[in-house]
Design an enzyme around this catalytic site. Sequence first.
Site, mmCIF file in Angstrom:
data_model
loop_
_atom_site.group_PDB
_atom_site.id
_atom_site.type_symbol
_atom_site.label_atom_id
_atom_site.label_comp_id
_atom_site.label_asym_id
_atom_site.label_seq_id
_atom_site.Cartn_x
_atom_site.Cartn_y
_atom_site.Cartn_z
ATOM 1 N N ASP A 51 0.821 -1.210 0.000
ATOM 2 C CA ASP A 51 0.000 0.000 0.000
ATOM 3 C C ASP A 51 0.853 1.258 0.000
ATOM 4 O OD1 ASP A 51 0.943 -0.441 2.571
ATOM 5 O OD2 ASP A 51 -1.028 -0.677 3.486
ATOM 6 N N GLU A 105 -9.675 -1.671 5.124
ATOM 7 C CA GLU A 105 -10.320 -1.314 6.383
ATOM 8 C C GLU A 105 -11.546 -2.198 6.627
ATOM 9 O OE1 GLU A 105 -8.725 0.545 8.227
ATOM 10 O OE2 GLU A 105 -8.460 2.596 7.546
ATOM 11 N N HIS A 146 -7.471 -4.758 10.103
ATOM 12 C CA HIS A 146 -7.247 -4.401 8.697
ATOM 13 C C HIS A 146 -5.924 -4.954 8.177
ATOM 14 C CE1 HIS A 146 -5.264 -0.503 10.182
ATOM 15 N NE2 HIS A 146 -4.397 -0.916 9.289
ATOM 16 N N ASP A 160 -7.857 -3.175 14.388
ATOM 17 C CA ASP A 160 -9.226 -3.548 14.009
ATOM 18 C C ASP A 160 -9.263 -4.679 12.988
ATOM 19 O OD1 ASP A 160 -8.240 -2.256 11.799
ATOM 20 O OD2 ASP A 160 -9.693 -0.614 11.821
HETATM 21 C C1 GLP Z 1 -0.860 0.454 8.565
HETATM 22 C C2 GLP Z 1 -0.389 -0.335 7.358
HETATM 23 C C3 GLP Z 1 -0.582 -1.814 7.572
HETATM 24 C C4 GLP Z 1 0.066 -2.239 8.880
HETATM 25 C C5 GLP Z 1 -0.595 -1.496 10.007
HETATM 26 C C6 GLP Z 1 -0.034 -1.862 11.381
HETATM 27 O O1 GLP Z 1 -2.229 0.555 8.591
HETATM 28 N N1 GLP Z 1 -1.074 0.066 6.164
HETATM 29 O O2 GLP Z 1 -0.014 -2.520 6.478
HETATM 30 O O3 GLP Z 1 -0.064 -3.622 9.052
HETATM 31 O O4 GLP Z 1 -0.390 -0.093 9.795
HETATM 32 O O5 GLP Z 1 1.192 -1.225 11.570
HETATM 33 P P1 GLP Z 1 2.138 -1.497 12.815
HETATM 34 O O6 GLP Z 1 2.968 -2.670 12.445
HETATM 35 O O7 GLP Z 1 2.956 -0.244 12.923
HETATM 36 O O8 GLP Z 1 1.275 -1.736 13.993
#
Ligand code: GLP
Length: 269
Positions: free
Chosen positions: A70, A146, A141, A139
């Site tokens: 992404d 989402e 995602h 949540d």
């Molecule tokens: C963002 C990214 C996700 C990632 C999530 C959790 O939303 N788009 O790909 O998994 O954050 O990130 P973290 O590993 O910092 O908790």
Amino acid sequence: MRLLISKHNLGKWAAHYVAKKINAFNPTADKPFVLGLPTGSTPLDMYRELIELNKAGKVSFEHVVTFNMDEYCGLAETHPESYHYYMHHYFFDHINIKSENINILNGNATDLDAECEAYEAKISAVGGIHLQLGGVGEDGHLAFNEPGSSLASKTRSKDLNMSTVIANSRFFDGDINKTPRLALTIGIDTVMQAKEVLIMVKGLAKAPAVYQAIEGSVSSMCPITALQYHRKALILCDELASYDLRVKTVKYFEVMQDEYTAHDAAMNA
Ligand code: GLP
């Protein structure tokens, strides 16, 4: 679906797993290994360890093609919080990957729909993703899919929900007004088409997402639950992230860990 509650550093474990998969595939220019890559804080240890393994000659990225999950829209690629910047800064600049083999969605494309369609087509053109790595949001995602995302979704633009904007605002001076509200993301079905999926999850705040992923019902309101339909998905989590699971569930998965015990032994050799 497999679950591994690891006492090891998750990133180190995942890095050795990735290296093992690439080496077993024995990629060439005509037959590259295709890796799906995440951002976020969770995979940072994995990238650090992969850099070390690459420097030590234990894995090469010469014939590895990558697709990032992404990217934010409307953020310059040079912005320190863009996923372009993140990937080069924490990983690509330190390994022997060819720049033409790196694929990251362009969140500044004039035609975002065309950008997403072209990305999806490029993944297909190289024969699909061999190993999709990922993290998860609190949540549930996946990438920027989402809650409420279609489980049949492909790469597209997504409005980010308020809980994600708030979570991500920590990277934008804690200011939700500076935090992007729109992103491009691979879809849930894009993840499902990968031959193998490895999701890393750390910390107590993610325990409800792990619970839903393993014990919950499949629902678009918790996108990670779609992995219950995947033929080869592994959730790799630390102990804190497992705290919402039933003891019975934890014990059930513990007895199926021979494959991973062998991996642990090889990693520590
Ligand atoms: C963002 C990214 C996700 C990632 C999530 C959790 O939303 N788009 O790909 O998994 O954050 O990130 P973290 O590993 O910092 O908790």
